[in-house]
Write a protein that holds these residues in place. Structure first.
Motif, PDB file in Angstrom:
ATOM      1  N   ASN A  38       0.809  -1.220   0.000  1.00  0.00           N
ATOM      2  CA  ASN A  38       0.000   0.000   0.000  1.00  0.00           C
ATOM      3  C   ASN A  38       0.843   1.271   0.000  1.00  0.00           C
ATOM      4  OD1 ASN A  38       0.851  -0.815   2.514  1.00  0.00           O
ATOM      5  ND2 ASN A  38      -0.961  -0.126   3.615  1.00  0.00           N
ATOM      6  N   SER A  39       1.448   1.535  -1.149  1.00  0.00           N
ATOM      7  CA  SER A  39       2.112   2.807  -1.392  1.00  0.00           C
ATOM      8  C   SER A  39       1.828   3.210  -2.831  1.00  0.00           C
ATOM      9  CB  SER A  39       3.624   2.703  -1.165  1.00  0.00           C
ATOM     10  OG  SER A  39       4.246   1.950  -2.196  1.00  0.00           O
ATOM     11  N   LEU A  40       1.919   4.510  -3.102  1.00  0.00           N
ATOM     12  CA  LEU A  40       1.617   4.994  -4.446  1.00  0.00           C
ATOM     13  C   LEU A  40       2.586   4.404  -5.465  1.00  0.00           C
ATOM     14  CD1 LEU A  40      -0.100   6.903  -6.184  1.00  0.00           C
ATOM     15  CD2 LEU A  40       1.613   8.671  -5.753  1.00  0.00           C
ATOM     16  N   GLU A  41       3.867   4.382  -5.117  1.00  0.00           N
ATOM     17  CA  GLU A  41       4.873   3.848  -6.034  1.00  0.00           C
ATOM     18  C   GLU A  41       4.594   2.383  -6.356  1.00  0.00           C
ATOM     19  OE1 GLU A  41       8.850   3.533  -4.445  1.00  0.00           O
ATOM     20  OE2 GLU A  41       9.693   4.160  -6.358  1.00  0.00           O
ATOM     21  N   THR A  42       4.274   1.596  -5.324  1.00  0.00           N
ATOM     22  CA  THR A  42       3.957   0.188  -5.542  1.00  0.00           C
ATOM     23  C   THR A  42       2.684   0.040  -6.363  1.00  0.00           C
ATOM     24  OG1 THR A  42       5.037  -0.442  -3.480  1.00  0.00           O
ATOM     25  CG2 THR A  42       3.460  -2.001  -4.392  1.00  0.00           C
ATOM     26  N   GLY A  43       1.706   0.931  -6.122  1.00  0.00           N
ATOM     27  CA  GLY A  43       0.466   0.881  -6.885  1.00  0.00           C
ATOM     28  C   GLY A  43       0.703   1.014  -8.378  1.00  0.00           C
ATOM     29  N   MET A  44       1.658   1.834  -8.763  1.00  0.00           N
ATOM     30  CA  MET A  44       1.977   1.981 -10.180  1.00  0.00           C
ATOM     31  C   MET A  44       2.539   0.683 -10.754  1.00  0.00           C
ATOM     32  SD  MET A  44       3.692   5.779 -10.172  1.00  0.00           S
ATOM     33  CE  MET A  44       2.786   7.199  -9.570  1.00  0.00           C
ATOM     34  N   VAL A  45       3.405   0.037  -9.960  1.00  0.00           N
ATOM     35  CA  VAL A  45       3.969  -1.246 -10.396  1.00  0.00           C
ATOM     36  C   VAL A  45       2.860  -2.288 -10.523  1.00  0.00           C
ATOM     37  CG1 VAL A  45       5.556  -3.114  -9.789  1.00  0.00           C
ATOM     38  CG2 VAL A  45       6.216  -0.739  -9.378  1.00  0.00           C
ATOM     39  N   LEU A  46       1.984  -2.336  -9.532  1.00  0.00           N
ATOM     40  CA  LEU A  46       0.898  -3.316  -9.553  1.00  0.00           C
ATOM     41  C   LEU A  46      -0.025  -3.086 -10.744  1.00  0.00           C
ATOM     42  CD1 LEU A  46      -0.061  -3.331  -5.762  1.00  0.00           C
ATOM     43  CD2 LEU A  46       1.294  -5.045  -6.981  1.00  0.00           C
ATOM     44  N   ALA A  47      -0.324  -1.822 -11.036  1.00  0.00           N
ATOM     45  CA  ALA A  47      -1.211  -1.517 -12.160  1.00  0.00           C
ATOM     46  C   ALA A  47      -0.622  -1.983 -13.484  1.00  0.00           C
ATOM     47  CB  ALA A  47      -1.491  -0.015 -12.207  1.00  0.00           C
ATOM     48  N   ALA A  48       0.693  -1.902 -13.592  1.00  0.00           N
ATOM     49  CA  ALA A  48       1.349  -2.261 -14.856  1.00  0.00           C
ATOM     50  C   ALA A  48       1.433  -3.769 -15.074  1.00  0.00           C
ATOM     51  CB  ALA A  48       2.749  -1.661 -14.890  1.00  0.00           C
TER      52      ALA A  48
END
Length: 647
Positions: A333-343
Motif C-alpha cells: 500500500n504505497s503509491l509507487e507500488t500501486g503503479m507497479v501493480l497496475a502495470a
C-alpha cells in the motif's frame, strides 16, 4: 517527467477498481433455523466420522449473520498472502479481527461481534455485554463470562503479568472493574465516565481481551493455577512463567500470540503451522466459528490461509506481480507500488482495490513550540512565522514530483467525506504565495537579514534549525529538500536531519527535536477521536508541543510544561469528550477542538496522503472496492474476510 508521472498516477484510478458506491457487508442479527444450517464439505465428513458434533451444536444459539459483499459464496480454496520478518501484524489484521464489539465495514460505528448485544448507562460508567449463548472456542470448549473474568483477574490485574493497566481501561488511576452478571453477561464499570470504551474495544487494542481469555488453556501457564508451571517454563526455554504466559497472550503490537498453534481462538481460522521461524504460516477453518451467511452456511467460506514469510517488501511485490497473492494490501500500500501493480495486472491475473489512508496528511511539519532552545521557542511560537512558512511551500510541485499528481494541498484536518471535514481549515494557508509568505514573516518582526539573505532572529543570529525525518521515508526526505529550497527563498535556514525511526521517536519523547515531520493521523472521524495528537497537545508524541502534551497526561511529570490558554481549552474539551457517551456529542466537541486548531495553526500540513491499492485475484470474490487503511481499523478485518470466497 512530471507529466508522465501524473499520467501514470491517474491511470491507477481507472484500472480495474471503478468508482461506485462502497459495497461492503452489513451485519444483521437474524439467524436461520438450526435445521437449515450448512457447513463446509470437509467438516461434514468429520461429523459423519464422529470426530465433530453436528453444525447446529457447534454454533451458538444466535449466530451472527453476515451479509456478503456481492453474493453467497462457495466453500473451499486457500487464501495466499505474504508477510515480512518476525514482527509482521498481517495475521492480526486478516484472521484475528474478533472482538467483543467491532467496527462496521464502513467505519461509521460499532456493532456486536462476540457480544450479541451491549448497552451503557446514561453517564458512561457502566457497560453491559451480553455474550452469545453457546459460543465455543476453536477446540469446542464453551466461551462464557468466566473467560473474561480470567482475563480480568488473572491477566490484567496481575501486576507481574500486567505491571500497569492501560490508560483506556482506567478512570484516572482507578482501573476498570469487570464483574459477572451471569454466564452470558459481563459488566465493565468505571469510577468516572468512559465515553470511548466501545471504540477502543473495536480497534486494534481490543484484541487483547479475547487473546487473554481462554482460561481452560492459559491456566496451565499461570503459577496461581499450576504449581508445576516451572516444568513448562523450562521446556519452552522461557526465562520465567510470567514471560511464558505473556508470550501466549501477546498483545496487538506483537506477533507472539501467533507462535502457538495450540492456543484456542474465536477467529474464523485457527493456526496449524505457527509463526515460529518457518517459511510459511498456515491457518485452517475453525469448525466452531460463530457466524453464518443469510442462507445459514457456516463461515468462513475459505478452507485455509497461508502466509509466505518473505525477507523484504520487494519480495512481496514480486510475488504479487507474478500472481502469487490472492488478496492483500499490507506491504503493497504505497503509491509507487500501486503503479507497479497496475502495470502487471494481466501478468498477475489480478485487479486492484483501493485502500484509502486514514491519515489527514502525507507529511506534517511540526515545529516544536516547547523546544529546549529558548530562541527557537520564541520563533516557533509566533503564529505568523508558521503561516509564512506554510505560504512559502509549493505544494503543487511536491504533489507532481512525489505523488504523481494524485494528491492535493492540504492541512492537518480530517479528510473529505468525514463528519469532521472542514474545507476552510483544510485549505487555509495552502496557496503558494512568496509575497504573502514574506509579509507574514515580516509581521513577526524578524525583518533583518544577513549577507546571505537569511532572517535574523531575536538573538541577533540567523534563524536556523533542523527537522528530524525518518531515513525509511524517502518521500519525506525528498519533500523536505524541496521545502528547504522554498524556505531559503523567504530567508529561513532549515536543514533536514534524516535519522532512524526509533531514534526520531526517542528524541520526540524526550522533547529533544527542534522540528519533526511525520505522517498525519486523524483523517477519519473515529481515528481523530482515538488519536488526536496532531490536533492538540494530547501526549508527548504531539511533536509540535511535546512538553504541553506531557502536561495533559501527567501535570506532575518533571518534563511537563503548562500549555497556553488555547491548548488548555482543547485539553479540557477533550477531557469532556472522553466522558461523553453519544457519538453526536463527541463529534460536536471534536469540532470545537478542530476550530481552535484552525485558529492557532500549530502544525503545517503539506499534501493529502493519496489513495493506495491492494491486489485481488480475478477468481477471489466479495472484497469491497474501497476500504479504510489503518491499524486502528485493522484493515481489512472489519470487511469480514470470513465471507471472502474463491471460484
Amino acid at each position: 517527467m512530471i507529466s508522465s508521472q501524473r499520467a501514470l498516477g491517474r491511470a491507477i484510478l481507472y484500472l480495474s477498481i471503478g468508482c461506485g458506491v462502497l459495497g461492503i457487508p452489513e451485519l444483521t442479527m437474524r439467524a436461520a433455523l438450526a435445521a437449515d444450517y450448512k457447513e463446509a464439505p470437509s467438516l461434514a465428513k468429520e461429523v459423519a466420522a464422529g470426530k465433530l458434533p453436528p453444525v447446529a451444536e457447534r454454533l451458538p444459539t444466535n449466530p451472527l449473520v453476515v451479509k456478503p459483499v456481492n453474493s453467497i459464496g462457495s466453500y473451499g480454496g486457500t487464501w495466499r498472502q505474504a508477510l515480512v520478518g518476525a514482527s509482521d501484524g498481517l495475521l492480526e489484521r486478516t484472521i484475528g479481527y474478533t472482538r467483543l464489539v467491532r467496527w462496521d465495514p464502513q467505519w461509521t460505528g460499532v456493532v456486536p461481534d462476540v457480544a450479541e448485544s451491549y448497552s451503557a448507562n446514561s453517564d458512561g460508567t457502566v457497560y453491559t455485554f451480553k455474550l452469545r449463548k453457546g459460543i465455543k472456542w476453536s477446540d469446542g470448549t464453551p466461551f462464557t463470562a468466566d473467560d473474561i473474568l480470567f482475563w480480568y483477574n488473572d491477566i490484567l490485574m496481575n501486576k507481574e503479568i500486567t505491571p500497569a493497566v492501560p490508560r483506556w481501561l482506567r478512570s484516572g488511576n482507578d482501573p476498570v472493574v469487570v464483574s459477572k452478571v451471569d454466564d452470558e453477561t459481563i459488566q465493565f464499570s468505571f469510577k468516572s465516565p468512559n465515553g470511548m470504551l466501545l471504540y477502543y474495544l473495536a480497534s486494534n487494542i481490543g484484541s487483547d481481551i479475547l487473546a487473554g481469555s481462554p482460561a481452560h488453556y492459559l491456566k496451565k501457564f499461570h503459577k496461581a493455577y499450576n504449581p508445576d508451571v516451572d516444568q513448562l517454563v523450562k521446556a519452552a526455554g522461557a526465562p520465567s512463567w510470567v514471560a511464558l504466559i505473556q508470550a501466549k497472550v501477546g498483545n496487538w503490537q506483537s506477533p507472539d500470540r501467533w507462535r502457538d498453534a495450540a492456543r484456542p481462538v474465536l477467529d474464523p481460522w485457527k493456526l496449524t503451522v505457527p509463526y515460529t521461524g518457518t517459511t510459511q504460516v498456515v491457518a485452517e477453518r475453525n469448525p466452531y466459528y460463530f457466524k453464518v451467511d443469510p442462507e445459514g452456511n457456516q463461515l468462513p467460506y475459505i478452507d485455509r490461509v497461508t502466509y509466505d514469510v518473505m525477507g523484504d517488501v520487494q519480495s512481496v511485490i514480486l510475488k504479487a506481480t507474478n500472481g502469487g497473492l490472492d488478496m492483500q494490501a499490507q506491504r503493497l500500500n504505497s503509491l509507487e507500488t500501486g503503479m507497479v501493480l497496475a502495470a502487471h495486472r494481466e501478468q498477475g491475473g489480478y485487479k486492484l482495490f483501493k485502500v484509502q489512508p486514514a491519515w489527514s496528511n502525507g507529511m506534517l511539519i511540526c515545529l516544536n513550540q516547547t523546544v529546549k532552545n529558548p530562541v527557537l521557542r520564541q520563533v516557533f511560537q509566533n503564529k505568523d512565522f508558521r503561516i509564512g512558512l506554510s505560504l512559502a511551500i509549493n505544494r503543487d510541485e511536491i504533489n507532481d514530483i512525489l505523488y504523481a499528481g494524485q494528491s492535493r494541498p492540504y492541512q492537518a484536518v480530517p479528510r473529505p467525506g468525514t463528519a469532521l471535514y472542514d474545507e476552510k481549515l483544510a485549505t487555509q494557508y495552502t496557496q503558494f504565495d512568496v509575497k504573502a509568505a514574506n509579509a507574514a514573516l515580516d509581521r513577526t518582526g524578524f525583518t533583518k537579514r544577513d549577507d546571505q539573505g537569511y532572517r535574523i532572529g531575536p538573538d541577533g543570529k540567523r534563524i536556523a534549525f533542523s527537522i528530524d525525518v525518518q531515513t525509511a521515508r524517502k518521500d519525506h526526505i525528498d519533500a523536505l529538500e524541496l521545502i528547504r529550497k522554498y524556505w531559503k527563498a523567504v530567508g529561513i535556514d532549515m536543514q533536514p536531519k534524516p535519522i532512524e525511526s526509533s531514534f526520531a521517536v526517542a528524541r520526540m519523547l524526550a522533547n529533544d527535536q527542534e522540528g519533526l515531520v511525520w505522517i498525519g493521523g486523524g483523517g477519519y472521524d473515529f481515528l481523530g477521536l482515538l488519536d488526536p495528537k496532531w490536533y492538540f497537545p494530547y501526549e508527548n508524541q504531539s511533536a509540535f508541543g511535546s512538553a504541553w502534551g506531557i502536561y495533559y497526561q501527567n501535570p506532575k511529570d518533571p518534563n511537563a510544561e503548562e500549555p497556553p490558554a488555547w491548548a488548555k481549552k482543547q485539553q479540557d474539551l477533550y477531557t469532556e469528550l472522553l466522558k461523553t457517551v453519544s457519538d453526536e456529542g463527541k463529534l460536536a466537541l471534536m469540532r470545537q477542538i478542530l476550530a481552535i486548531t484552525g485558529e492557532e495553526f500549530p502544525v503545517i500540513g503539506t499534501d493529502m496522503d493519496p489513495d493506495n491499492y491492494g491486489v485481488v485475484k480475478t477468481n477471489f470474490h466479495n472484497v469491497p472496492d474501497i476500504m479504510p487503511d489503518t491499524a486502528f481499523y485493522v484493515t481489512p478485518g472489519p470487511t469480514n474476510p470470513e465471507q471472502y470466497f474463491m471460484k
